[in-house]
Design an enzyme around this catalytic site. Structure first.
Site, mmCIF file in Angstrom:
data_model
loop_
_atom_site.group_PDB
_atom_site.id
_atom_site.type_symbol
_atom_site.label_atom_id
_atom_site.label_comp_id
_atom_site.label_asym_id
_atom_site.label_seq_id
_atom_site.Cartn_x
_atom_site.Cartn_y
_atom_site.Cartn_z
ATOM 1 N N MET A 132 -15.649 22.095 43.484
ATOM 2 C CA MET A 132 -16.276 22.552 42.242
ATOM 3 C C MET A 132 -17.377 21.583 41.800
ATOM 4 O O MET A 132 -17.847 21.645 40.656
ATOM 5 C CB MET A 132 -15.239 22.724 41.131
ATOM 6 C CG MET A 132 -14.252 23.846 41.407
ATOM 7 S SD MET A 132 -13.505 24.575 39.927
ATOM 8 C CE MET A 132 -12.778 23.125 39.164
ATOM 9 N N ASN A 172 -19.288 17.859 40.911
ATOM 10 C CA ASN A 172 -18.956 16.610 40.213
ATOM 11 C C ASN A 172 -18.185 15.707 41.171
ATOM 12 O O ASN A 172 -17.094 15.228 40.864
ATOM 13 C CB ASN A 172 -18.159 16.886 38.943
ATOM 14 C CG ASN A 172 -18.037 15.673 38.047
ATOM 15 O OD1 ASN A 172 -18.898 14.802 38.055
ATOM 16 N ND2 ASN A 172 -16.963 15.595 37.292
ATOM 17 N N GLN A 220 -15.322 9.960 45.241
ATOM 18 C CA GLN A 220 -15.034 9.439 46.572
ATOM 19 C C GLN A 220 -13.975 10.255 47.305
ATOM 20 O O GLN A 220 -13.975 10.318 48.538
ATOM 21 C CB GLN A 220 -14.602 7.967 46.478
ATOM 22 C CG GLN A 220 -14.554 7.251 47.822
ATOM 23 C CD GLN A 220 -15.880 7.315 48.570
ATOM 24 O OE1 GLN A 220 -16.941 7.112 47.967
ATOM 25 N NE2 GLN A 220 -15.836 7.609 49.862
ATOM 26 N N GLY A 221 -13.075 10.884 46.566
ATOM 27 C CA GLY A 221 -12.088 11.740 47.210
ATOM 28 C C GLY A 221 -12.738 12.892 47.954
ATOM 29 O O GLY A 221 -12.374 13.200 49.099
ATOM 30 N N HIS A 222 -13.725 13.543 47.316
ATOM 31 C CA HIS A 222 -14.446 14.630 47.980
ATOM 32 C C HIS A 222 -15.209 14.116 49.200
ATOM 33 O O HIS A 222 -15.212 14.762 50.258
ATOM 34 C CB HIS A 222 -15.461 15.273 47.017
ATOM 35 C CG HIS A 222 -14.855 15.916 45.816
ATOM 36 N ND1 HIS A 222 -14.979 15.387 44.553
ATOM 37 C CD2 HIS A 222 -14.130 17.053 45.679
ATOM 38 C CE1 HIS A 222 -14.365 16.180 43.687
ATOM 39 N NE2 HIS A 222 -13.833 17.195 44.340
ATOM 40 N N GLY A 228 -7.631 17.956 49.526
ATOM 41 C CA GLY A 228 -6.928 16.734 49.158
ATOM 42 C C GLY A 228 -5.479 17.009 48.807
ATOM 43 O O GLY A 228 -5.155 18.037 48.204
ATOM 44 N N GLN A 276 -1.599 23.220 45.069
ATOM 45 C CA GLN A 276 -2.731 24.023 45.533
ATOM 46 C C GLN A 276 -2.778 24.069 47.052
ATOM 47 O O GLN A 276 -3.018 25.130 47.649
ATOM 48 C CB GLN A 276 -4.036 23.447 44.985
ATOM 49 C CG GLN A 276 -5.290 24.096 45.545
ATOM 50 C CD GLN A 276 -6.541 23.471 44.994
ATOM 51 O OE1 GLN A 276 -6.987 23.832 43.914
ATOM 52 N NE2 GLN A 276 -7.122 22.525 45.715
ATOM 53 N N ARG A 315 -11.767 15.013 36.474
ATOM 54 C CA ARG A 315 -11.385 14.962 35.056
ATOM 55 C C ARG A 315 -11.173 13.538 34.554
ATOM 56 O O ARG A 315 -11.040 13.334 33.346
ATOM 57 C CB ARG A 315 -10.147 15.824 34.815
ATOM 58 C CG ARG A 315 -10.450 17.317 34.878
ATOM 59 C CD ARG A 315 -9.277 18.174 34.445
ATOM 60 N NE ARG A 315 -9.680 19.564 34.269
ATOM 61 C CZ ARG A 315 -9.668 20.481 35.224
ATOM 62 N NH1 ARG A 315 -9.259 20.144 36.435
ATOM 63 N NH2 ARG A 315 -10.062 21.723 34.997
#
Length: 281
Positions: free
Chosen positions: A30, A32, A35-37, A149, A155, A189
């Site tokens: 989505m 924004n 580092q995880g993405h 992730g 999810q 978030r």
């Protein structure tokens, strides 16, 4: 990196790669990006010749009083980060492209049982929105593999169940949660938190570790969970849920279950944070 909001352009590019026998990985987001993405994209690069990323703030997965309008849109910075990470194709559709008839007239995908508990119960319709957009993106991109992730553990299971139930033939790969030095799980978030709140938010990971260690040492799950709950509440959170579950089906953990996951969601101020910890005993 090619960027397009057009479905036919995305499909044509993927067909071109496939005609040359080249593999395709997909990372839906989505935007924004943090580092995880970026870790997901880099992991995808290790597994496939080409990486496709989507950025779409999906209105179907937001509840009536949730933060759809406030959700950060940072396309320019995201695009540069994806170029640096080695993505080959960025899909940036509009809501009109994805839902031309509007949300109420849109065919939807719903994953029963596993999508009805925890976040599914707290956010009615959320996983319908997730499953629908991911299924639609899978049909547009038609990747060999897709990476998600493990921070969003429920999810991930919902998507795995959907892919299996609908025989989509895509390999779903979960990548370990990327954390800040404090232990706080990286999340878009987190940007809503003040510096003081970010410090407090690290309590969640400490509580998860406390519960897992206690259960491994033979403490009763109910007792360990109560200790973790007390730690979270005393730090100033409003707890949504905290539960130790079978890691395959999210049923309450039984005495003979070996692979477990602790799921937690809690509010710090107005920000809802989720996390989890998988462990075995």
């Amino acid at each position: 990196m090619i960027t397009s909001s057009d479905v036919s352009t995305i499909r044509a590019q993927v067909r071109s790669w496939r005609s040359q026998g080249e593999s395709v990985a997909f990372v839906p987001t989505m935007g924004n990006l943090h580092q995880g993405h970026i870790t997901l994209v880099k992991e995808a690069k290790l597994r496939a010749k080409h990486v496709v990323v989507s950025i779409f703030v999906n209105p179907m997965q937001f509840g009536q009083h949730e933060d759809l309008d406030a959700y950060p849109r940072t396309l320019a910075a995201d695009s540069q980060a994806l170029i640096d990470a080695g993505a080959a194709l960025l899909f940036t559709p509009t809501a009109q492209t994805i839902y031309p008839k509007g949300l109420q007239q849109q065919t939807f995908v719903e994953v029963p049982e596993i999508g009805d508990v925890f976040c599914g119960a707290s956010r009615p319709g959320h996983f319908r929105g997730v499953a629908t957009i991911v299924c639609k993106l899978f049909n547009i991109v038609q990747p060999d593999i897709a990476l998600f992730g493990r921070k969003d553990f429920q999810q991930l299971l919902v998507i795995k169940h959907m892919v299996n139930d609908l025989s989509l033939g895509i390999d779903i790969i979960g990548i370990d949660t990327i954390r800040e030095a404090s232990g706080l799980a990286m999340s878009s978030r987190n940007g809503y938190l003040t510096p003081e709140q970010k410090h407090t938010a690290a309590t969640i990971k400490r509580a998860l570790d406390l519960i897992a260690n206690a259960v491994r040492q033979g403490e009763a799950i109910d007792k360990a969970t109560a200790e973790g709950e007390a730690m979270i509440v005393q730090a100033g959170f409003k707890l949504d849920y905290l539960s130790v579950c079978n890691a395959d089906n999210l049923h309450p953990a039984q005495a003979d279950d070996k692979q477990l996951v602790i799921l937690v969601a809690a509010y710090l101020g107005t920000t809802r944070l989720i996390d989890n910890l998988c462990f075995s005993r």
